[in-house]
Motif scaffolding. Structure first.
Motif: not given
Length: 197
Positions: A186-195
């Motif tokens: 979930r953390i990784r997905a949130a970072r990719l959404d941010w990018l």
């Protein structure tokens, strides 16, 4: 001691590095001895010292070897797609095993940090090493910005440091049991959404 077949010097050196990576990853820099590494590799300690001046030199070779493996895997992923952000996503998704090079790299960095305060050579090598990984990561993010798949407003240098920090956090979290794989995903997905945003 178990004896192994005589290997050419380059192959013996490689076998020692791979054995050291395994033992350092399972234990620690301080707690792993050259005698243990030699024994696990099936050679005598004097043979180990023919290839490496010290345990520190072996550790630095292990760091460099693991980064070379990570970089090779990342470059292969990048060459398989025209979307740098999808490659970053695939890279993050792939690295879930504690045996994976990316996680071993973060594990070795964490161990090196505890030793670096007392060892200027290790500190210098670690600074250079982390900068090299950062610069590679930032170049991938810039590629994504050029492709239009990563938001142009994102600071690629800052995001690369955050990416590295996430790898270290993931390693610490696994070691102490604070985050599970689902939370890390979930953390990784949130970072990719941010990018991408």
């Amino acid at each position: 001691m178990t004896t192994t077949a005589r290997l050419p010097a380059a192959e013996r050196r490689q076998a020692l590095i791979e054995t050291a990576i395994r033992l350092f990853s399972e234990g620690s820099y301080r707690g792993t001895t050259t005698a243990e590494i030699a024994r696990a590799a099936g050679v005598s300690e004097p043979i180990l010292y023919r290839h490496f001046e010290s345990k520190r030199d072996l550790y630095l070779a292990a760091l460099d070897h693991v980064w070379a493996q990570v970089q090779e895997a990342w470059e292969a992923q990048l060459s398989s797609t025209d979307d740098a952000c999808a490659a970053v996503e695939a890279i993050g998704r792939k690295h879930l095993s504690a045996r994976d090079s990316k996680l071993r790299l973060a594990e070795l960095w964490i161990q090196a940090l505890t030793e670096a305060a007392d060892d200027e050579d290790l500190r210098r090598h670690l600074r250079r090493h982390m900068r090299e990984v950062h610069d590679f990561t930032a170049s991938v993010l810039r590629r994504g910005q050029e492709q239009g798949v990563i938001a142009g407003a994102r600071d690629a240098d800052a995001e690369a440091w955050i990416f590295l920090a996430g790898g270290i956090l993931g390693t610490v979290a696994r070691r102490i049991g604070i985050l599970d794989d689902g939370e890390l995903a979930r953390i990784r997905a949130a970072r990719l959404d941010w990018l991408r945003a």
